[in-house]
Design a protein around this motif. Sequence first.
Motif, short mmCIF file in Angstrom:
data_model
loop_
_atom_site.label_atom_id
_atom_site.label_comp_id
_atom_site.label_asym_id
_atom_site.label_seq_id
_atom_site.Cartn_x
_atom_site.Cartn_y
_atom_site.Cartn_z
N LYS A 11 4.06 -2.25 0.01
CA LYS A 11 2.98 -2.36 1.00
C LYS A 11 2.15 -1.09 1.03
O LYS A 11 0.92 -1.14 1.17
CB LYS A 11 3.56 -2.62 2.39
N ALA A 35 -1.80 -0.83 0.11
CA ALA A 35 -2.76 -0.30 1.08
C ALA A 35 -3.58 0.83 0.47
O ALA A 35 -4.78 0.94 0.74
CB ALA A 35 -2.03 0.18 2.32
N LEU A 36 -2.96 1.66 -0.33
CA LEU A 36 -3.70 2.76 -0.96
C LEU A 36 -4.70 2.24 -1.99
O LEU A 36 -5.75 2.85 -2.19
CB LEU A 36 -2.72 3.73 -1.62
N LYS A 37 -4.38 1.11 -2.62
CA LYS A 37 -5.32 0.51 -3.58
C LYS A 37 -6.38 -0.33 -2.89
O LYS A 37 -7.35 -0.74 -3.51
CB LYS A 37 -4.56 -0.38 -4.56
N GLY A 38 -6.21 -0.62 -1.61
CA GLY A 38 -7.17 -1.43 -0.88
C GLY A 38 -7.00 -2.91 -1.08
O GLY A 38 -7.93 -3.69 -0.94
N GLN A 39 -5.82 -3.33 -1.43
CA GLN A 39 -5.53 -4.74 -1.67
C GLN A 39 -4.59 -5.25 -0.59
O GLN A 39 -3.81 -4.48 -0.04
CB GLN A 39 -4.87 -4.92 -3.04
N PRO A 40 -4.63 -6.55 -0.30
CA PRO A 40 -3.66 -7.09 0.65
C PRO A 40 -2.26 -7.04 0.04
O PRO A 40 -2.08 -7.21 -1.16
CB PRO A 40 -4.12 -8.52 0.88
N SER A 41 -1.26 -6.81 0.88
CA SER A 41 0.11 -6.70 0.37
C SER A 41 0.68 -8.04 -0.05
O SER A 41 1.49 -8.12 -0.95
CB SER A 41 1.02 -6.05 1.41
#
Length: 73
Positions: free
Chosen positions: A31, A35-41
């Motif tokens: 998760k 979040a750091l990549k900006g994608q939903p988990s």
Amino acid sequence: MTAVLGTLPFLATLWLVLVLGATILEESGAKIVAALKGQPSQPRSINAGGRRNRTFLRTRNPNRVTEPLRVAA
């Protein structure tokens, strides 16, 4: 001798913090990376996309203040 007795609890606390940190990172590491990549988990389900949650606010009627209370204020 005091330094040895002080170092032992410090090292035990440091070990405990590292073990707890590793456990937390193992559970939620994916998760955090998402979040750091900006994608939903997790991918969205098909049903959750089109619905909107509607909440209706109930407005309260204002309390009518009598004349003596207005004068007192």
